[in-house]
Design an enzyme around this catalytic site. Structure first.
Site, mmCIF file in Angstrom:
data_model
loop_
_atom_site.group_PDB
_atom_site.id
_atom_site.type_symbol
_atom_site.label_atom_id
_atom_site.label_comp_id
_atom_site.label_asym_id
_atom_site.label_seq_id
_atom_site.Cartn_x
_atom_site.Cartn_y
_atom_site.Cartn_z
ATOM 1 N N LEU A 152 0.847 -1.190 0.000
ATOM 2 C CA LEU A 152 0.000 0.000 0.000
ATOM 3 C C LEU A 152 0.887 1.246 0.000
ATOM 4 O O LEU A 152 1.684 1.442 0.918
ATOM 5 C CB LEU A 152 -0.914 0.019 1.228
ATOM 6 C CG LEU A 152 -1.835 -1.199 1.398
ATOM 7 C CD1 LEU A 152 -2.750 -0.998 2.596
ATOM 8 C CD2 LEU A 152 -2.645 -1.479 0.140
ATOM 9 N N ARG A 199 2.299 15.296 5.690
ATOM 10 C CA ARG A 199 3.187 15.817 6.738
ATOM 11 C C ARG A 199 4.663 15.844 6.345
ATOM 12 O O ARG A 199 5.511 16.320 7.090
ATOM 13 C CB ARG A 199 2.992 15.005 8.031
ATOM 14 C CG ARG A 199 1.761 15.451 8.802
ATOM 15 C CD ARG A 199 1.551 14.604 10.021
ATOM 16 N NE ARG A 199 1.056 13.283 9.679
ATOM 17 C CZ ARG A 199 1.156 12.212 10.467
ATOM 18 N NH1 ARG A 199 1.782 12.308 11.620
ATOM 19 N NH2 ARG A 199 0.653 11.054 10.098
ATOM 20 N N ASN A 215 43.356 18.742 -21.437
ATOM 21 C CA ASN A 215 42.690 17.691 -22.219
ATOM 22 C C ASN A 215 41.564 18.220 -23.085
ATOM 23 O O ASN A 215 40.985 17.486 -23.862
ATOM 24 C CB ASN A 215 42.142 16.608 -21.280
ATOM 25 C CG ASN A 215 41.145 17.164 -20.278
ATOM 26 O OD1 ASN A 215 41.224 18.327 -19.889
ATOM 27 N ND2 ASN A 215 40.220 16.340 -19.871
HETATM 28 C C1 UD1 Z 1 -3.561 2.291 9.676
HETATM 29 C C2 UD1 Z 1 -4.406 1.261 10.412
HETATM 30 C C3 UD1 Z 1 -4.097 1.307 11.914
HETATM 31 C C4 UD1 Z 1 -2.626 1.102 12.164
HETATM 32 C C5 UD1 Z 1 -1.819 2.128 11.351
HETATM 33 C C6 UD1 Z 1 -0.359 1.839 11.454
HETATM 34 C C7 UD1 Z 1 -6.451 1.074 9.142
HETATM 35 C C8 UD1 Z 1 -7.895 1.449 9.076
HETATM 36 N N1 UD1 Z 1 -5.791 1.551 10.175
HETATM 37 O O1 UD1 Z 1 -3.931 3.577 10.150
HETATM 38 O O2 UD1 Z 1 -4.840 0.303 12.572
HETATM 39 O O3 UD1 Z 1 -2.348 1.221 13.536
HETATM 40 O O4 UD1 Z 1 -2.197 2.040 9.965
HETATM 41 O O5 UD1 Z 1 0.336 2.905 10.899
HETATM 42 O O6 UD1 Z 1 -5.981 0.337 8.325
HETATM 43 N N2 UD1 Z 1 -2.971 4.012 2.361
HETATM 44 C C9 UD1 Z 1 -3.365 3.914 1.044
HETATM 45 N N3 UD1 Z 1 -4.562 4.398 0.664
HETATM 46 C C10 UD1 Z 1 -5.436 4.937 1.552
HETATM 47 C C11 UD1 Z 1 -5.035 5.047 2.900
HETATM 48 C C12 UD1 Z 1 -3.798 4.561 3.273
HETATM 49 O O7 UD1 Z 1 -2.604 3.425 0.204
HETATM 50 O O8 UD1 Z 1 -6.527 5.327 1.119
HETATM 51 C C13 UD1 Z 1 -1.663 3.492 2.747
HETATM 52 C C14 UD1 Z 1 -0.727 4.584 3.180
HETATM 53 O O9 UD1 Z 1 0.081 5.002 2.094
HETATM 54 C C15 UD1 Z 1 0.119 3.929 4.260
HETATM 55 C C16 UD1 Z 1 -0.806 2.866 4.831
HETATM 56 O O10 UD1 Z 1 -1.834 2.669 3.870
HETATM 57 O O11 UD1 Z 1 1.231 3.265 3.716
HETATM 58 C C17 UD1 Z 1 -1.394 3.274 6.177
HETATM 59 O O12 UD1 Z 1 -2.130 4.450 6.055
HETATM 60 P P1 UD1 Z 1 -2.138 5.556 7.180
HETATM 61 O O13 UD1 Z 1 -3.093 6.618 6.776
HETATM 62 O O14 UD1 Z 1 -0.766 5.920 7.543
HETATM 63 O O15 UD1 Z 1 -2.678 4.739 8.429
HETATM 64 P P2 UD1 Z 1 -4.046 4.823 9.147
HETATM 65 O O16 UD1 Z 1 -5.156 4.588 8.182
HETATM 66 O O17 UD1 Z 1 -4.084 6.057 9.934
#
Ligand code: UD1
Ligand code: CA
Length: 459
Positions: free
Chosen positions: A11, A18, A386
């Site tokens: 993902l 940020r 050169n």
């Molecule tokens: C998510 C988890 C949470 C966990 C945390 C760890 C869910 C609902 N929650 O939180 O339980 O503790 O990760 O960091 O899954 N991403 C996508 N597309 C999206 C949203 C996210 O590709 O629409 C990817 C982001 O690039 C990232 C990862 O998913 O690599 C996690 O997304 P992020 O928004 O950081 O985490 P949370 O959803 O807050």
């Protein structure tokens, strides 16, 4: 065959707001390699049949950065949550495979940890968790009386009691692909953030009487995601510290393991010593007993046994033979090939120059597009000219030549074996072997009784 193939989803569609950068988050680097590159390396080490990268923001840039990799790209047009992100990969999955979900912004993920999850993911949902004393922001792992995972509750949806749970979700999980496909179709965004939570599949597993469990890692850094430049800086230090430890274990002497940066691969033989502040980039090999002085920058280089690189030397794409002495303040540019026992001293720049055994270029010289024979001595301030402004030409200096200080060798030109060039000469034609050649604008004269100017007194 059942459950034999491995599909990996990475993902990587998050915007990374940020980071305050116009570059996609996963292209920011740790140890000179993009965050996503580290995750892809980990994925490749598990021999999957497919790696599917879910991308969003900056897609073209990300794709371009990983052209060489064998990846399947799935676009997530809008970032509607981790569940929605995983959904974009579904069309590419192999039905009877096992699935591992990794995050593109968690660069220190280890293949060993993934193997532990995968080993147990044949018929259960396996989650990677860790214990976080201050768990704010993370999804909490809710376990039942048997200790099995019952749910993952996001911070914003958690009850006060659930918020006190310290075991948190890393986002990394493994399960049979069939199950993931089924569960994803049941996701809704009926939650505080109105996102499709991947973590809701835990509830579906429980409903379907499939076991869900979590492996708690004690290596927090290996599951830490990068969300800001602060995170990036912290992870960079951890990564460098781990590389320094590997070197120390191998027997390399690091004067300070906290002050070395490796942005690539550093291979070392026995009894290598590295002083503080050095940066190694790309592929670098150091032979037995090699000593690297403080504050050297060494990129794509092979340095053979017994050679010393004195402080503040900059090496880029060069090969150095045994028992040579380079620096301080030397600059070896691409195409430099030095044989054994060569000496290259301060403020000497070499480019596309081959220098044979026991030759010395010790002070303030530029030697470019040149081949230098054995036992040659090049005096201070010698320049190979050169470049005529349009084209480059070679200078050939044969064995046992002595080039006097402050001479210019205007290429194309050959200095034959054993020749001596008098100091201050501008050589434009080939010079004969074993002869002294001198070429100065005026011969020396002396004016007896000449007086130095005196300062004019102002009143
Ligand atoms: C998510 C988890 C949470 C966990 C945390 C760890 C869910 C609902 N929650 O939180 O339980 O503790 O990760 O960091 O899954 N991403 C996508 N597309 C999206 C949203 C996210 O590709 O629409 C990817 C982001 O690039 C990232 C990862 O998913 O690599 C996690 O997304 P992020 O928004 O950081 O985490 P949370 O959803 O807050
Ligand atoms: Ca989110």
């Amino acid at each position: 065959m059942q459950n034999n193939q491995l599909n990996i989803i990475i993902l990587a569609a998050g915007k990374g707001m940020r980071m305050h950068s116009s570059q996609p988050k996963v292209l920011h680097e740790v140890g000179g390699k993009a965050l996503l590159g580290h995750v892809i390396d980990c994925a490749n080490s598990l021999n999957p049949s497919k790696i599917i990268v879910v991308y969003g923001f900056g897609g073209e840039q990300i794709k371009a950065a990983f052209q060489q990799e064998n990846l399947v790209w799935a676009e997530q047009k809008e970032q509607l949550g981790t569940g929605h992100a995983a959904q974009q990969a579904l069309p590419h999955l192999e039905e009877n495979s096992k699935i591992l979900i990794l995050l593109g912004d968690v660069p220190l993920i280890s293949s060993e940890a993934c193997k532990i999850l995968l080993a147990q993911a044949n018929n259960q949902l396996m989650i990677q968790s860790f214990n976080k004393p201050s768990p704010t922001g993370y999804g909490r792992i809710v376990r039942n009386e048997q200790g099995l995972v019952h749910a993952i509750v996001e911070e914003k949806d958690a009850t006060t009691a659930q918020r006190t749970i310290n075991e948190v979700n890393t986002g990394i999980m493994a399960m049979p692909t069939k199950q993931l496909t089924k569960w994803i179709s049941r996701l809704s965004n009926d939650n505080m953030q109105q996102e499709y939570y991947l973590t809701d599949i835990v509830g579906f597993a429980v409903e379907d009487n499939m076991l869900a469990n979590a492996d708690i890692t004690d290596d927090e850094w290996s599951v830490t995601g990068v969300n800001s430049k602060q995170d990036l800086a912290l992870i960079e230090r951890v990564y460098q510290q781990r590389q320094a430890e590997v070197l120390l274990k191998k027997g390399v002497t690091l004067l300070d393991p906290a002050r070395i940066d490796i942005r690539g691969q550093l291979e070392t033989e026995k009894d290598v010593t590295i002083d503080v502040g050095c940066i190694f980039e790309g592929q670098v090999q150091l032979g037995e007993g090699v000593k690297i002085g403080a504050y050297c920058i060494i990129k794509n280089a092979n340095i053979a046994a017994g050679t010393t690189i004195a402080p503040f030397t900059h090496i880029d794409d060069a090969t150095i033979g045994e028992n040579s002495k380079i620096g301080p303040y030397a600059r070896l540019r691409p195409g430099t090939v030095l044989s054994n026992e060569t000496h290259i001293g301060n403020f000497v720049e070499l480019k596309n120059a081959q220098v044979d055994t026991a030759s010395k270029i010790n002070h303030l010289s530029y030697v470019g597009d040149a081949s230098v024979g054995k036992n040659v001595n090049i005096g201070a301030g010698v320049i190979t000219c050169n470049y005529d402004g349009a084209n480059k030409f070679r200078t050939v200096i044969e064995d046992n030549v002595f080039v006097g200080s402050d001479s210019q060798l205007v290429a194309p030109v050959t200095i034959r074996q054993g020749a001596t060039i008098a100091a201050g000469s501008t050589i434009t034609k080939d010079t004969p072997a074993d002869a002294l050649t001198l070429c100065r604008a005026r011969e020396q004269k002396s004016i007896i009784g000449w007086k130095r100017p005196v300062k004019v007194k102002k009143d």
